[in-house]
Design an enzyme around this catalytic site. Sequence first.
Site, PDB file in Angstrom:
ATOM      1  N   HIS A  42      -2.602   7.825   6.585  1.00 36.12           N
ATOM      2  CA  HIS A  42      -2.884   6.545   5.945  1.00 36.12           C
ATOM      3  C   HIS A  42      -4.233   6.049   6.475  1.00 36.12           C
ATOM      4  CE1 HIS A  42      -2.146   2.995   3.683  1.00 36.12           C
ATOM      5  NE2 HIS A  42      -2.118   2.205   4.730  1.00 36.12           N
ATOM      6  N   HIS A  93     -10.085   2.001   1.141  1.00 40.44           N
ATOM      7  CA  HIS A  93      -8.638   1.825   1.053  1.00 40.44           C
ATOM      8  C   HIS A  93      -8.337   1.261  -0.333  1.00 40.44           C
ATOM      9  CE1 HIS A  93      -4.555   1.195   1.679  1.00 40.44           C
ATOM     10  NE2 HIS A  93      -4.549   0.309   2.652  1.00 40.44           N
ATOM     11  N   CYS A 146       0.806  -1.221   0.000  1.00 34.84           N
ATOM     12  CA  CYS A 146       0.000   0.000   0.000  1.00 34.84           C
ATOM     13  C   CYS A 146       0.839   1.272   0.000  1.00 34.84           C
ATOM     14  CB  CYS A 146      -0.970  -0.034   1.178  1.00 34.84           C
ATOM     15  SG  CYS A 146      -2.004  -1.511   1.105  1.00 34.84           S
TER      16      CYS A 146
END
Lengths: 393, 264
Positions: A288, A322, A162
């Site tokens: 994040h 996400h 990620c």
Amino acid sequence: MRPLGLTASCLVSSLGAGKRATLAALRAGTSGLAPCRFETVDLPTHVGEVPDLDAWRIEGDLARFDSRNNRLARMALAQDGFAAAVEAAITRHGASRIGVFLGTSTSGILATEQAYRLRDPVTGALPAFHNYAGTQSTFSVADYVMRVFGLSGPALVVSSACASTTKVFATAARMIESGICDAAIVGGADSLCLTTLYGFNALQLLAVDPCRPFAAGRAGISIGEAAGFALLERPGAAAVQLLGVGESSDAHHMSAPHPEGLGAALAMSRALDAAGLRARDIDYINLHGTATLAGDSAEDRAVVSLFGTRTPCNSTKGHTGHTLGASGIVEAVIAELAILGQFRPGSPHTGAPDAAFGCHYVTSACPARLDHVLSNSFGFGGSNASLILGRAA
Amino acid sequence: MSARVWVEAIELLGPGLPDWEAACAVLAGNQPYAPAPVELPVPLRLSPAERRRAIPSVRLALAVAEGAVAKSGHDPASLPAVFAASGADGETIGAVLAALTLPSREVSPTRFHNSVHNAASGYWSLAAGCRAPAASLSAYDASFAAGLLEAGVQAMCGGFPVLLVAYDLPYPEPLHAVRPIGACFGVALVLNPARTDRAIADLRLDMASARPATSCADAGLEQIRRGNPAARALPLLAAIAARATAAIHLDFAAAALEIGVAPC
């Protein structure tokens, strides 16, 4: 590092196609998350799906690249005048002087997941139409984008989970700094697939309801999909600049963050160093913030250790979900929109932030003076990256 | 403009090439090449639990990374690293894909976190206790060229040594049929932007227009080179082993990576 201009950018996510639609959703506090109806997936979770990707089927000379991931990339390239900006950059610099540095986590693995269902019952062979190099291959999205524009500079795909599409900004900055190229297309794509939906489900990290970053009642992630790109060059007339990128490793665990957020803090402080800025120069942090128990907690500690408790911050994952390997470019473009629009996005679904956290978590979108925005991306394997965008003086 | 770095240490592992020292005579053409199966060592730097989970790509990558770093004399915790592989671990991906065809669709949590392309770089940072940046990248068959350029440029811009690890292994069926990779091959280089007394070769890296890639003179080595993306390093390694001054070309995207190599 020497600043680079964001000459152009584009974005497609569950918030919509293009930056105008994205900006409207950010200002209105709209979420792209909806109950999962993706493919044959039967999981009680929400996803941020991009509708009507079939309309972006890739045909003709590049048909071998047709996959959900590359369709998403194709759709993004058609937004926001991005393709025209790349053509203009080719005229300025030449096709061999533009690098393509993209990121993804799962690339077009959905194509292989579907091909596995069609294996020959006797031999186990995959169907003849399946094209690994064009679809599942990690490199596929850069291979595709490079061919769309006829580019002949360096091209690679970073796949550091990620953190991928934040790390590509660092690669591009170094390649331009060293004179290997004059401009770079950065960004990438990650698309919904069974591997990530069932994989995160196995790790018990999928939320049933839309994800609630930094909420006391957060219960895991909502997976989204997105593609986005940015064109980086030495600063000319660009209103927003890349000022710094910082990278680090946790050296703690493959899928759990360092509990004190040591790696995350290192990435942020290295980004500040690269930009020549101090913590108090940052006006907003796009976290994040995936809404996992451990991840948000570690990031809170990391932010407080560097910035104290006053710098406004939040995660926009409640908007987009996400988007995994694409989250870096999604949030870089959101940071760009925030600087251009002089507003701070909000955090849909969060409600009240976890009272145990120390960072200054803001939940609603509001006007704000933003000169410098920091954006975080952390991933499996303890891979961390932070970037800083700034308003051109 | 080009990036200039010095190679301080090399480790490799491939069929009939058990380590750099043994491979040197073969690569320099002083000894005939003899194929032999590759034994993947157990990564001793990992904790026992992590060691049990170590998948083949991690064992290969860590074996060459450990070898090169040990020879370089640098503290493993200090080196930024670039990991180049054309894809993620084939055995793991194959198992996940197979599990997803079953009615239960139960994916093992360990398989899932091992399925990421950066599994080897993640395990390396654990093994080395290293919080320096680690990238994991692919350029399909040109992954070694991409990794070398990324590592070289990173060393030059950062002003510190960088570890490059390139590795690829054959996939199990049915993936092997759609992505054939020959015998497993891994190579690690420690690149320093400054010339030290450990330097063994001087590299200048630059982009060049597309042209035929440099091949290996030995038919057996050439077969390995063509079969495995990481083994695209072999012509460069052969020039270093022979202490030759040469221009090596590697296919890279729609262009070539030109490597000017000279002995130290």
